[in-house]
Motif scaffolding. Structure first.
Motif, short mmCIF file in Angstrom:
data_model
loop_
_atom_site.label_atom_id
_atom_site.label_comp_id
_atom_site.label_asym_id
_atom_site.label_seq_id
_atom_site.Cartn_x
_atom_site.Cartn_y
_atom_site.Cartn_z
N LEU A 297 0.82 -1.20 0.00
CA LEU A 297 0.00 0.00 0.00
C LEU A 297 0.85 1.26 0.00
O LEU A 297 0.47 2.27 -0.60
N SER A 298 1.99 1.21 0.66
CA SER A 298 2.89 2.36 0.61
C SER A 298 3.41 2.59 -0.80
O SER A 298 3.48 3.74 -1.27
N HIS A 299 3.73 1.53 -1.51
CA HIS A 299 4.19 1.65 -2.89
C HIS A 299 3.07 2.19 -3.78
O HIS A 299 3.31 3.07 -4.62
N MET A 300 1.86 1.69 -3.59
CA MET A 300 0.74 2.18 -4.41
C MET A 300 0.46 3.65 -4.13
O MET A 300 0.10 4.40 -5.04
N GLY A 301 0.61 4.07 -2.89
CA GLY A 301 0.36 5.47 -2.57
C GLY A 301 1.37 6.41 -3.17
O GLY A 301 1.07 7.59 -3.40
N GLN A 302 2.59 5.94 -3.45
CA GLN A 302 3.62 6.77 -4.02
C GLN A 302 3.67 6.73 -5.55
O GLN A 302 4.31 7.57 -6.17
N GLU A 303 2.98 5.77 -6.14
CA GLU A 303 3.02 5.56 -7.59
C GLU A 303 2.09 6.55 -8.27
O GLU A 303 0.92 6.68 -7.91
N ILE A 304 2.60 7.28 -9.29
CA ILE A 304 1.77 8.25 -10.00
C ILE A 304 1.04 7.61 -11.18
O ILE A 304 0.11 8.20 -11.73
#
Length: 507
Positions: A297-304
Protein backbone atom coordinates in the motif's frame (compact mmCIF):
# COMPACT_ATOMS: atom_id res chain seq x y z
CA UNK A 1 -10.79 -7.27 43.87
CA UNK A 2 -8.89 -9.80 41.79
CA UNK A 3 -5.60 -7.98 42.41
CA UNK A 4 -6.26 -7.97 46.16
CA UNK A 5 -6.87 -11.72 46.16
CA UNK A 6 -3.69 -12.32 44.14
CA UNK A 7 -1.66 -10.17 46.56
CA UNK A 8 -3.17 -12.03 49.51
CA UNK A 9 -2.34 -15.38 47.97
CA UNK A 10 1.22 -14.24 47.30
CA UNK A 11 1.61 -13.06 50.91
CA UNK A 12 0.26 -16.37 52.21
CA UNK A 13 2.69 -18.36 50.03
CA UNK A 14 5.69 -16.30 51.11
CA UNK A 15 4.58 -16.50 54.76
CA UNK A 16 4.40 -20.30 54.64
CA UNK A 17 7.87 -20.52 53.11
CA UNK A 18 9.33 -18.12 55.71
CA UNK A 19 7.64 -19.95 58.58
CA UNK A 20 8.90 -23.36 57.43
CA UNK A 21 12.47 -22.06 57.07
CA UNK A 22 12.30 -20.24 60.43
CA UNK A 23 11.01 -23.29 62.31
CA UNK A 24 13.74 -25.42 60.80
CA UNK A 25 16.42 -22.92 61.89
CA UNK A 26 14.97 -22.58 65.41
CA UNK A 27 14.86 -26.31 66.11
CA UNK A 28 18.33 -26.31 67.73
CA UNK A 29 18.03 -22.84 69.27
CA UNK A 30 17.72 -22.68 73.09
CA UNK A 31 15.90 -19.38 73.25
CA UNK A 32 14.13 -17.20 70.66
CA UNK A 33 13.12 -13.71 71.67
CA UNK A 34 9.70 -12.22 71.07
CA UNK A 35 11.20 -9.60 68.77
CA UNK A 36 12.73 -12.25 66.54
CA UNK A 37 9.42 -14.07 66.30
CA UNK A 38 7.55 -10.87 65.33
CA UNK A 39 10.15 -9.82 62.77
CA UNK A 40 10.71 -13.29 61.30
CA UNK A 41 7.09 -14.45 61.10
CA UNK A 42 5.25 -11.15 60.66
CA UNK A 43 7.32 -8.32 59.25
CA UNK A 44 9.60 -10.32 56.93
CA UNK A 45 6.80 -12.04 54.91
CA UNK A 46 5.01 -8.70 54.48
CA UNK A 47 8.21 -6.94 53.39
CA UNK A 48 9.11 -9.67 50.91
CA UNK A 49 5.58 -9.52 49.48
CA UNK A 50 5.76 -5.74 48.99
CA UNK A 51 9.19 -5.99 47.37
CA UNK A 52 8.01 -8.73 45.00
CA UNK A 53 4.89 -6.75 44.01
CA UNK A 54 7.00 -3.64 43.49
CA UNK A 55 9.38 -5.47 41.18
CA UNK A 56 6.50 -6.89 39.16
CA UNK A 57 4.88 -3.46 38.88
CA UNK A 58 8.16 -1.91 37.74
CA UNK A 59 8.76 -4.54 35.07
CA UNK A 60 5.17 -4.18 33.83
CA UNK A 61 5.52 -0.41 33.66
CA UNK A 62 8.77 -0.62 31.69
CA UNK A 63 7.13 -2.99 29.19
CA UNK A 64 4.19 -0.61 28.75
CA UNK A 65 6.57 2.27 28.10
CA UNK A 66 8.42 0.17 25.50
CA UNK A 67 5.17 -0.83 23.76
CA UNK A 68 3.87 2.76 23.66
CA UNK A 69 7.20 3.97 22.32
CA UNK A 70 6.93 1.54 19.40
CA UNK A 71 3.43 2.71 18.47
CA UNK A 72 3.28 5.20 15.57
CA UNK A 73 2.14 8.62 16.67
CA UNK A 74 -1.20 9.89 15.46
CA UNK A 75 -0.77 12.65 12.87
CA UNK A 76 -1.67 16.16 14.02
CA UNK A 77 -4.88 17.66 12.77
CA UNK A 78 -4.53 19.72 9.64
CA UNK A 79 -4.80 23.46 10.36
CA UNK A 80 -7.00 23.94 7.33
CA UNK A 81 -9.10 20.82 7.81
CA UNK A 82 -12.30 22.87 7.78
CA UNK A 83 -11.40 24.24 4.37
CA UNK A 84 -11.31 20.75 2.88
CA UNK A 85 -15.02 20.18 3.54
CA UNK A 86 -15.84 21.69 0.20
CA UNK A 87 -13.00 20.06 -1.67
CA UNK A 88 -13.71 19.08 -5.25
CA UNK A 89 -11.20 16.23 -5.04
CA UNK A 90 -13.05 13.13 -3.80
CA UNK A 91 -9.82 11.09 -3.70
CA UNK A 92 -7.39 12.71 -1.25
CA UNK A 93 -3.70 12.00 -1.51
CA UNK A 94 -3.57 10.86 2.10
CA UNK A 95 -5.03 7.48 1.20
CA UNK A 96 -2.77 4.63 0.27
CA UNK A 97 -5.41 2.67 -1.64
CA UNK A 98 -9.07 2.65 -2.61
CA UNK A 99 -11.26 -0.43 -2.44
CA UNK A 100 -13.17 -0.93 -5.71
CA UNK A 101 -14.71 -4.38 -5.22
CA UNK A 102 -14.94 -7.12 -2.61
CA UNK A 103 -16.28 -10.67 -2.52
CA UNK A 104 -16.46 -13.44 0.07
CA UNK A 105 -17.59 -17.05 0.29
CA UNK A 106 -18.49 -17.82 3.91
CA UNK A 107 -21.09 -19.64 5.93
CA UNK A 108 -22.67 -16.19 6.34
CA UNK A 109 -23.21 -15.68 2.61
CA UNK A 110 -21.69 -15.64 -0.85
CA UNK A 111 -21.10 -11.89 -1.00
CA UNK A 112 -19.90 -9.30 1.48
CA UNK A 113 -23.21 -7.44 1.79
CA UNK A 114 -25.29 -10.52 2.59
CA UNK A 115 -22.55 -11.79 4.93
CA UNK A 116 -22.64 -8.49 6.81
CA UNK A 117 -26.41 -8.64 7.22
CA UNK A 118 -26.21 -12.25 8.43
CA UNK A 119 -23.41 -11.44 10.85
CA UNK A 120 -25.51 -8.74 12.51
CA UNK A 121 -28.40 -11.13 13.14
CA UNK A 122 -26.17 -13.59 15.00
CA UNK A 123 -28.19 -16.60 13.85
CA UNK A 124 -25.30 -18.38 12.10
CA UNK A 125 -23.20 -20.41 14.52
CA UNK A 126 -20.92 -23.44 14.08
CA UNK A 127 -22.52 -26.83 14.66
CA UNK A 128 -21.64 -30.49 14.95
CA UNK A 129 -20.30 -31.88 11.68
CA UNK A 130 -21.10 -35.55 11.11
CA UNK A 131 -18.49 -35.69 8.33
CA UNK A 132 -15.62 -34.74 10.65
CA UNK A 133 -14.47 -36.90 13.57
CA UNK A 134 -11.78 -36.33 16.16
CA UNK A 135 -9.38 -38.92 17.58
CA UNK A 136 -12.12 -40.23 19.86
CA UNK A 137 -14.40 -40.76 16.83
CA UNK A 138 -16.74 -37.98 18.01
CA UNK A 139 -18.25 -35.33 15.72
CA UNK A 140 -16.37 -32.04 15.55
CA UNK A 141 -17.87 -28.56 15.63
CA UNK A 142 -17.27 -26.79 12.32
CA UNK A 143 -18.43 -23.84 10.22
CA UNK A 144 -19.00 -25.50 6.85
CA UNK A 145 -19.99 -23.74 3.62
CA UNK A 146 -22.84 -26.00 2.56
CA UNK A 147 -23.62 -24.91 -1.00
CA UNK A 148 -20.31 -25.78 -2.66
CA UNK A 149 -20.37 -27.74 -5.92
CA UNK A 150 -17.78 -30.47 -5.39
CA UNK A 151 -18.56 -32.55 -8.48
CA UNK A 152 -15.49 -33.67 -10.47
CA UNK A 153 -14.97 -30.37 -12.28
CA UNK A 154 -11.64 -31.57 -13.68
CA UNK A 155 -13.34 -34.02 -16.08
CA UNK A 156 -13.16 -31.42 -18.84
CA UNK A 157 -9.50 -30.67 -18.10
CA UNK A 158 -7.58 -33.93 -18.41
CA UNK A 159 -4.18 -32.22 -18.20
CA UNK A 160 -4.57 -31.15 -14.60
CA UNK A 161 -1.99 -32.62 -12.18
CA UNK A 162 -3.14 -35.14 -9.62
CA UNK A 163 -2.38 -32.78 -6.72
CA UNK A 164 -5.36 -30.61 -7.74
CA UNK A 165 -7.71 -33.60 -7.52
CA UNK A 166 -7.27 -34.12 -3.78
CA UNK A 167 -10.43 -33.52 -1.79
CA UNK A 168 -8.94 -30.72 0.32
CA UNK A 169 -7.45 -28.89 -2.68
CA UNK A 170 -10.71 -29.19 -4.61
CA UNK A 171 -12.57 -27.67 -1.70
CA UNK A 172 -10.18 -24.71 -1.46
CA UNK A 173 -10.40 -24.00 -5.20
CA UNK A 174 -14.20 -24.17 -5.13
CA UNK A 175 -14.21 -21.75 -2.19
CA UNK A 176 -12.13 -19.34 -4.25
CA UNK A 177 -14.15 -19.63 -7.47
CA UNK A 178 -17.16 -17.39 -6.53
CA UNK A 179 -14.92 -14.59 -5.27
CA UNK A 180 -12.71 -14.91 -8.34
CA UNK A 181 -15.71 -14.56 -10.67
CA UNK A 182 -17.12 -11.56 -8.80
CA UNK A 183 -13.85 -9.64 -8.79
CA UNK A 184 -13.16 -10.42 -12.46
CA UNK A 185 -16.68 -9.23 -13.35
CA UNK A 186 -15.99 -6.00 -11.47
CA UNK A 187 -12.71 -5.63 -13.35
CA UNK A 188 -14.48 -6.16 -16.68
CA UNK A 189 -16.81 -3.24 -15.93
CA UNK A 190 -13.91 -0.79 -15.56
CA UNK A 191 -13.03 1.27 -18.60
CA UNK A 192 -10.83 4.25 -19.37
CA UNK A 193 -8.92 5.45 -22.40
CA UNK A 194 -5.24 5.99 -22.89
CA UNK A 195 -5.96 9.72 -23.35
CA UNK A 196 -7.37 9.85 -19.81
CA UNK A 197 -4.25 8.14 -18.48
CA UNK A 198 -1.93 10.51 -20.35
CA UNK A 199 -3.83 13.54 -19.09
CA UNK A 200 -3.77 12.33 -15.50
CA UNK A 201 -0.08 11.46 -15.67
CA UNK A 202 0.69 14.88 -17.22
CA UNK A 203 -1.09 16.58 -14.31
CA UNK A 204 0.82 14.51 -11.77
CA UNK A 205 4.10 15.38 -13.47
CA UNK A 206 3.25 19.09 -13.44
CA UNK A 207 2.61 18.86 -9.71
CA UNK A 208 5.89 17.05 -9.14
CA UNK A 209 7.86 19.63 -11.18
CA UNK A 210 6.21 22.66 -9.58
CA UNK A 211 8.92 25.04 -8.30
CA UNK A 212 8.82 26.72 -4.88
CA UNK A 213 8.02 30.45 -4.83
CA UNK A 214 11.55 31.42 -3.79
CA UNK A 215 12.87 29.62 -6.92
CA UNK A 216 10.40 31.13 -9.35
CA UNK A 217 13.18 32.65 -11.44
CA UNK A 218 15.20 29.47 -11.70
CA UNK A 219 14.89 27.41 -14.86
CA UNK A 220 12.85 24.25 -14.35
CA UNK A 221 14.39 20.86 -15.12
CA UNK A 222 13.75 19.25 -18.46
CA UNK A 223 10.54 17.22 -18.29
CA UNK A 224 10.84 15.12 -21.35
CA UNK A 225 8.08 13.18 -23.01
CA UNK A 226 6.09 10.34 -21.56
CA UNK A 227 6.93 7.10 -23.29
CA UNK A 228 4.33 4.43 -23.88
CA UNK A 229 5.68 1.95 -21.35
CA UNK A 230 5.81 4.58 -18.63
CA UNK A 231 2.12 5.54 -18.70
CA UNK A 232 0.59 2.09 -19.09
CA UNK A 233 -1.62 0.60 -16.43
CA UNK A 234 -0.05 -1.57 -13.78
CA UNK A 235 -1.99 -4.68 -12.69
CA UNK A 236 -0.97 -7.15 -9.97
CA UNK A 237 -2.64 -10.30 -8.66
CA UNK A 238 -1.77 -11.64 -5.21
CA UNK A 239 -2.79 -15.20 -4.40
CA UNK A 240 -2.64 -16.44 -0.80
CA UNK A 241 -2.93 -20.20 -0.43
CA UNK A 242 -3.14 -22.30 2.77
CA UNK A 243 0.12 -22.12 4.67
CA UNK A 244 0.65 -25.88 4.82
CA UNK A 245 0.50 -26.31 1.03
CA UNK A 246 3.67 -27.44 -0.69
CA UNK A 247 5.19 -25.31 -3.49
CA UNK A 248 4.08 -27.74 -6.22
CA UNK A 249 0.46 -27.53 -5.06
CA UNK A 250 0.61 -23.72 -4.91
CA UNK A 251 2.08 -23.54 -8.40
CA UNK A 252 -0.53 -25.92 -9.84
CA UNK A 253 -3.38 -24.04 -8.14
CA UNK A 254 -2.02 -20.73 -9.45
CA UNK A 255 -1.93 -22.11 -12.97
CA UNK A 256 -5.55 -23.22 -12.56
CA UNK A 257 -6.52 -19.68 -11.52
CA UNK A 258 -4.75 -18.27 -14.56
CA UNK A 259 -6.81 -20.60 -16.77
CA UNK A 260 -9.99 -19.27 -15.18
CA UNK A 261 -8.93 -15.63 -15.67
CA UNK A 262 -9.65 -15.12 -19.34
CA UNK A 263 -11.60 -11.97 -18.52
CA UNK A 264 -8.53 -10.52 -16.83
CA UNK A 265 -6.22 -11.11 -19.80
CA UNK A 266 -8.79 -9.80 -22.29
CA UNK A 267 -9.24 -6.67 -20.22
CA UNK A 268 -5.48 -6.23 -19.94
CA UNK A 269 -5.08 -6.48 -23.72
CA UNK A 270 -7.86 -3.93 -24.38
CA UNK A 271 -6.35 -1.42 -21.96
CA UNK A 272 -2.72 -2.06 -22.95
CA UNK A 273 -1.63 -3.15 -19.50
CA UNK A 274 2.15 -3.23 -19.40
CA UNK A 275 2.33 -6.48 -17.50
CA UNK A 276 0.13 -8.62 -15.24
CA UNK A 277 2.25 -9.49 -12.21
CA UNK A 278 1.32 -12.70 -10.38
CA UNK A 279 2.55 -12.95 -6.80
CA UNK A 280 2.14 -16.37 -5.18
CA UNK A 281 4.94 -16.61 -2.62
CA UNK A 282 4.19 -18.15 0.77
CA UNK A 283 3.46 -15.74 3.61
CA UNK A 284 5.37 -16.03 6.89
CA UNK A 285 2.37 -15.97 9.20
CA UNK A 286 -0.10 -13.22 9.95
CA UNK A 287 2.51 -10.62 10.90
CA UNK A 288 4.40 -11.38 7.71
CA UNK A 289 1.23 -10.63 5.77
CA UNK A 290 0.68 -7.26 7.46
CA UNK A 291 4.25 -6.24 6.75
CA UNK A 292 3.70 -7.11 3.11
CA UNK A 293 0.35 -5.29 3.13
CA UNK A 294 1.91 -2.08 4.43
CA UNK A 295 4.74 -2.23 1.91
CA UNK A 296 2.38 -2.79 -1.02
CA UNK A 297 0.00 0.00 0.00
CA UNK A 298 2.89 2.36 0.61
CA UNK A 299 4.19 1.65 -2.89
CA UNK A 300 0.74 2.18 -4.41
CA UNK A 301 0.36 5.47 -2.57
CA UNK A 302 3.62 6.77 -4.02
CA UNK A 303 3.02 5.56 -7.59
CA UNK A 304 1.77 8.25 -10.00
CA UNK A 305 0.75 5.71 -12.66
CA UNK A 306 -2.64 3.97 -12.40
CA UNK A 307 -2.26 0.78 -10.37
CA UNK A 308 -4.76 -1.99 -9.72
CA UNK A 309 -4.22 -4.76 -7.17
CA UNK A 310 -6.35 -7.87 -6.79
CA UNK A 311 -5.91 -10.10 -3.73
CA UNK A 312 -7.43 -13.57 -3.43
CA UNK A 313 -7.27 -16.02 -0.55
CA UNK A 314 -8.96 -19.32 0.26
CA UNK A 315 -8.53 -21.86 3.02
CA UNK A 316 -10.35 -24.77 4.63
CA UNK A 317 -9.73 -26.76 7.80
CA UNK A 318 -12.61 -29.16 7.11
CA UNK A 319 -10.67 -32.34 6.45
CA UNK A 320 -9.37 -35.14 8.66
CA UNK A 321 -5.72 -34.13 8.39
CA UNK A 322 -6.41 -30.54 9.47
CA UNK A 323 -8.53 -31.71 12.41
CA UNK A 324 -5.81 -34.16 13.45
CA UNK A 325 -3.17 -31.40 13.33
CA UNK A 326 -5.31 -29.08 15.44
CA UNK A 327 -6.05 -31.77 18.01
CA UNK A 328 -2.40 -32.84 18.22
CA UNK A 329 -1.43 -29.25 19.07
CA UNK A 330 -4.25 -28.98 21.62
CA UNK A 331 -6.03 -26.31 19.53
CA UNK A 332 -9.26 -28.14 18.63
CA UNK A 333 -12.55 -27.14 20.25
CA UNK A 334 -14.12 -30.10 22.07
CA UNK A 335 -16.45 -30.60 25.01
CA UNK A 336 -13.41 -31.04 27.26
CA UNK A 337 -11.39 -28.21 25.67
CA UNK A 338 -13.73 -25.30 24.99
CA UNK A 339 -10.87 -22.83 24.70
CA UNK A 340 -9.87 -24.48 21.41
CA UNK A 341 -10.57 -23.28 17.88
CA UNK A 342 -13.40 -24.36 15.60
CA UNK A 343 -12.44 -25.42 12.03
CA UNK A 344 -13.83 -23.10 9.38
CA UNK A 345 -13.43 -22.34 5.70
CA UNK A 346 -13.93 -19.54 3.24
CA UNK A 347 -12.71 -17.53 0.28
CA UNK A 348 -12.22 -13.81 -0.27
CA UNK A 349 -11.32 -11.45 -3.09
CA UNK A 350 -10.51 -7.73 -3.02
CA UNK A 351 -9.62 -5.19 -5.73
CA UNK A 352 -7.76 -1.99 -4.90
CA UNK A 353 -6.74 1.08 -6.87
CA UNK A 354 -4.16 3.74 -6.14
CA UNK A 355 -4.98 7.44 -6.30
CA UNK A 356 -4.15 7.77 -9.99
CA UNK A 357 -6.55 4.98 -10.90
CA UNK A 358 -9.17 6.27 -8.45
CA UNK A 359 -9.07 9.70 -10.12
CA UNK A 360 -9.79 8.09 -13.48
CA UNK A 361 -12.61 5.94 -12.08
CA UNK A 362 -14.29 8.57 -9.93
CA UNK A 363 -17.43 8.82 -12.06
CA UNK A 364 -17.72 5.04 -12.47
CA UNK A 365 -17.23 4.27 -8.76
CA UNK A 366 -18.49 7.20 -6.68
CA UNK A 367 -18.81 4.92 -3.63
CA UNK A 368 -15.25 3.59 -3.55
CA UNK A 369 -13.87 3.28 -0.03
CA UNK A 370 -10.58 4.40 1.44
CA UNK A 371 -8.15 1.93 3.04
CA UNK A 372 -4.87 2.79 4.77
CA UNK A 373 -1.92 0.73 6.06
CA UNK A 374 -2.30 -1.12 9.33
CA UNK A 375 -1.33 -0.03 12.84
CA UNK A 376 0.24 -2.80 14.91
CA UNK A 377 1.44 -3.39 18.45
CA UNK A 378 2.36 -6.29 20.69
CA UNK A 379 0.79 -7.33 23.99
CA UNK A 380 3.06 -7.88 26.97
CA UNK A 381 0.96 -10.84 28.16
CA UNK A 382 -0.41 -13.63 26.01
CA UNK A 383 -4.17 -13.55 25.56
CA UNK A 384 -4.17 -17.31 26.15
CA UNK A 385 -2.54 -17.01 29.59
CA UNK A 386 -4.53 -17.76 32.73
CA UNK A 387 -6.28 -14.85 34.36
CA UNK A 388 -7.98 -11.78 33.04
CA UNK A 389 -6.85 -10.54 29.61
CA UNK A 390 -6.34 -6.77 29.53
CA UNK A 391 -7.35 -4.55 26.62
CA UNK A 392 -4.83 -1.73 27.03
CA UNK A 393 -2.87 -2.31 23.80
CA UNK A 394 -5.97 -2.73 21.65
CA UNK A 395 -7.56 0.35 23.25
CA UNK A 396 -4.47 2.40 22.41
CA UNK A 397 -4.57 1.26 18.79
CA UNK A 398 -8.27 2.04 18.41
CA UNK A 399 -7.73 5.43 20.05
CA UNK A 400 -5.07 6.24 17.46
CA UNK A 401 -7.37 5.05 14.69
CA UNK A 402 -10.17 7.24 16.02
CA UNK A 403 -7.83 10.23 16.17
CA UNK A 404 -6.84 9.76 12.54
CA UNK A 405 -10.38 9.15 11.27
CA UNK A 406 -12.81 10.80 13.73
CA UNK A 407 -16.07 9.63 12.22
CA UNK A 408 -19.46 9.93 13.85
CA UNK A 409 -19.52 7.62 16.88
CA UNK A 410 -22.96 6.26 16.04
CA UNK A 411 -21.77 5.32 12.55
CA UNK A 412 -18.61 3.44 13.59
CA UNK A 413 -18.64 -0.34 13.23
CA UNK A 414 -15.98 -2.74 14.51
CA UNK A 415 -15.38 -5.99 12.63
CA UNK A 416 -12.95 -8.44 14.17
CA UNK A 417 -11.62 -11.94 13.64
CA UNK A 418 -12.41 -12.70 17.30
CA UNK A 419 -14.08 -16.04 17.93
CA UNK A 420 -15.99 -17.64 20.84
CA UNK A 421 -13.07 -17.54 23.27
CA UNK A 422 -13.80 -15.38 26.29
CA UNK A 423 -10.36 -13.75 26.32
CA UNK A 424 -10.72 -12.37 22.78
CA UNK A 425 -14.37 -11.39 23.28
CA UNK A 426 -13.71 -9.50 26.52
CA UNK A 427 -10.69 -7.70 25.09
CA UNK A 428 -12.56 -6.64 21.95
CA UNK A 429 -15.71 -5.38 23.67
CA UNK A 430 -13.85 -3.57 26.45
CA UNK A 431 -11.52 -1.82 24.00
CA UNK A 432 -14.33 -0.80 21.64
CA UNK A 433 -16.50 0.60 24.44
CA UNK A 434 -13.52 2.39 26.01
CA UNK A 435 -12.86 4.29 22.78
CA UNK A 436 -16.47 4.72 21.58
CA UNK A 437 -18.71 4.45 24.66
CA UNK A 438 -21.74 5.55 22.62
CA UNK A 439 -21.59 2.42 20.44
CA UNK A 440 -24.01 -0.45 20.93
CA UNK A 441 -21.83 -3.56 21.26
CA UNK A 442 -24.63 -5.88 20.15
CA UNK A 443 -25.00 -4.20 16.75
CA UNK A 444 -21.74 -2.29 16.25
CA UNK A 445 -19.18 -4.98 17.17
CA UNK A 446 -19.06 -8.11 15.01
CA UNK A 447 -16.97 -11.20 15.76
CA UNK A 448 -16.48 -12.95 12.45
CA UNK A 449 -14.73 -15.93 14.02
CA UNK A 450 -17.70 -16.59 16.29
CA UNK A 451 -19.84 -17.38 13.25
CA UNK A 452 -17.26 -18.73 10.78
CA UNK A 453 -14.70 -20.44 13.01
CA UNK A 454 -10.99 -20.31 12.22
CA UNK A 455 -10.70 -19.24 8.57
CA UNK A 456 -6.95 -19.69 8.24
CA UNK A 457 -5.39 -17.19 5.82
CA UNK A 458 -8.87 -15.92 4.85
CA UNK A 459 -9.07 -14.51 8.39
CA UNK A 460 -6.59 -11.81 7.35
CA UNK A 461 -8.84 -10.34 4.64
CA UNK A 462 -12.47 -11.34 5.28
CA UNK A 463 -12.99 -8.75 8.09
CA UNK A 464 -11.87 -6.05 5.65
CA UNK A 465 -14.49 -7.13 3.11
CA UNK A 466 -17.23 -7.08 5.76
CA UNK A 467 -16.00 -3.67 6.96
CA UNK A 468 -16.51 -2.35 3.43
CA UNK A 469 -20.03 -3.79 3.41
CA UNK A 470 -20.69 -2.14 6.79
CA UNK A 471 -19.68 1.29 5.45
CA UNK A 472 -21.88 0.84 2.39
CA UNK A 473 -24.82 -0.20 4.53
CA UNK A 474 -24.68 2.78 6.88
CA UNK A 475 -26.97 5.71 6.20
CA UNK A 476 -24.46 8.18 7.62
CA UNK A 477 -22.42 9.98 4.93
CA UNK A 478 -19.26 9.74 7.07
CA UNK A 479 -19.43 6.02 7.76
CA UNK A 480 -16.38 4.35 9.22
CA UNK A 481 -15.56 0.72 9.99
CA UNK A 482 -12.63 -0.47 12.06
CA UNK A 483 -10.99 -3.83 11.48
CA UNK A 484 -9.44 -5.35 14.61
CA UNK A 485 -7.37 -8.53 14.47
CA UNK A 486 -7.09 -10.20 17.89
CA UNK A 487 -6.68 -13.86 16.95
CA UNK A 488 -2.93 -13.90 17.61
CA UNK A 489 -2.05 -14.35 21.31
CA UNK A 490 0.37 -11.39 21.34
CA UNK A 491 0.01 -9.21 18.25
CA UNK A 492 -2.79 -6.72 17.63
CA UNK A 493 -3.53 -5.11 14.27
CA UNK A 494 -6.12 -2.47 13.36
CA UNK A 495 -6.99 -0.53 10.22
CA UNK A 496 -9.85 1.67 9.05
CA UNK A 497 -12.21 1.60 6.07
CA UNK A 498 -13.78 5.00 5.44
CA UNK A 499 -16.42 6.43 3.14
CA UNK A 500 -15.43 8.73 0.30
CA UNK A 501 -17.01 11.77 1.95
CA UNK A 502 -15.21 11.32 5.26
CA UNK A 503 -11.92 10.77 3.46
CA UNK A 504 -12.42 13.99 1.45
CA UNK A 505 -13.23 15.99 4.58
CA UNK A 506 -10.08 14.85 6.37
CA UNK A 507 -7.80 15.20 3.36
Amino acid sequence: MTKVLKAGGLWLLISIIVWVVSMWRWQGASDVSTGQIVVQLGVLPLALTLVFIGVLFGVQRLRQIAVHADLPAAPPASPDASASFGSDDPHPRGHAAWLLADAVTLTLGNDADSAWRSARTGVHRPGLDANLKDQDDLPVFSARVTDLDLDPWWSGEPDLPDCLKRAHVVRVLQLLSPSLRQILDALGSLAWSSEDINSNLHTERQDSFAMPNHLSGVAQPARGGVNQAEHRLQLAVRLIWPQHWQPDVRDAATEWVRRQSGVLFDWADRHQVQDVRWQVGAVEGEQGWWREWDQVLSHMGQEIRPNLLMIFAADSALDDDAVARMQARGELFTAQHQAGRIPGEGGVGLMFANRAAADLLGSQHPDMLGVRPSIRAQREKSADALGRSGCGVLSDLLTMLHAQWPGEASAIKVISDADHRASRTAELYEAALAVVPEADPMTSVIRLGDACGDLGVVRWLAPLALAAAAVRATEHPCGTAWVAHVHDPHHRTVLAVTSTELSARLA
